[in-house]
Each structure stands twice: as C-alpha cells, then as structure tokens.
Motif scaffolding. Structure first.
Motif: not given
Length: 133
Positions: A55, A57, A65-69
C-alpha cells in the motif's frame, strides 16, 4: 556514476526483510527542490487470499493518495521516483535501518544504522503467524 546497482541491492534487502519477517515500513523522502509530492510511505497489505502487496501513500502538499501495487511493480515505481524528486529511500526493519541515498552526481550509497523499530509491522506479524512468509 550510477545508482542502479545500489538501489537494486536496497530493494533486495526490502524483499529479504519480508521473507525474514522483519519488515516495518519503507519511506521515500528528501526531495530535490520544492515539490508538490512530499513523501511516499510504503507498507505491507495482506489480501483475503493470504497473498500480499504494498500500500503506497503519496503525501502531497494538500492531499494524500493511496494506491496498491504488487511486489514486482513496486521496484519499478520506487525507482521511477529516484532523483525525480526523491534522493533518499529508507527501509525500516527490526534488524536495521537501511538508507539508500543518491547524490548530485548520481552516485548511490547504502547506509546501515541501528533499528528504529523493535517490532515488525502488524501486517508482517500476521503474515508470520499465518506462515505466509
């Protein structure tokens, strides 16, 4: 001079800390100039199928903004922010803190210090308990 070799070694240490159950968190900091993006914080996220990813941030001046990779995507994403705008990446584990730095000439270095965290992240502890790693 190039920092790629040192950054690859840094990321190998990230993967190793996960396999060893010592990962606490990862942070990108120290920007070149005044940028809108201030920090990137990376932590583990346990998925429903007992797999995991990261995760991210992204902390900007006015928002987060949070994104998942995936683990594989993470190396490419982090490396794209080296010198654009960040000069430092910090890996926090229960064994040591590892700092990757790139200087103005583009040379990379790794600095080991005593650990800041005594305990791995909650997600890391849960992964160890479930024998995922």
């Amino acid at each position: 001079m190039s920092y790629q070799t040192e950054f690859e070694e840094f990321y190998e240490q990230v993967k190793s800390s996960i396999q060893n159950g010592t990962f606490a968190k990862l942070t990108m900091a120290k920007t070149i100039g005044d940028t809108d993006l201030k920090n990137i914080f990376v932590r583990l996220r346990l998925l429903e199928d007992n797999s995991y990813d990261f995760a991210f941030t992204f902390r900007y001046k006015t928002e987060e903004v949070e994104r998942f990779h995936s683990i594989e995507q993470t190396f490419l994403i982090l490396s794209s922010y080296i010198k654009n705008p960040f000069t430092n990446a910090l890996l926090f584990t229960t064994e040591k803190d590892l700092t990757f730095k790139v200087n103005k000439k583009g040379a990379g270095s790794l600095i080991e210090q005593l650990p800041t965290f005594k305990h791995a992240s909650d997600v890391m502890l849960e992964m160890v308990e479930k024998k995922i790693v």
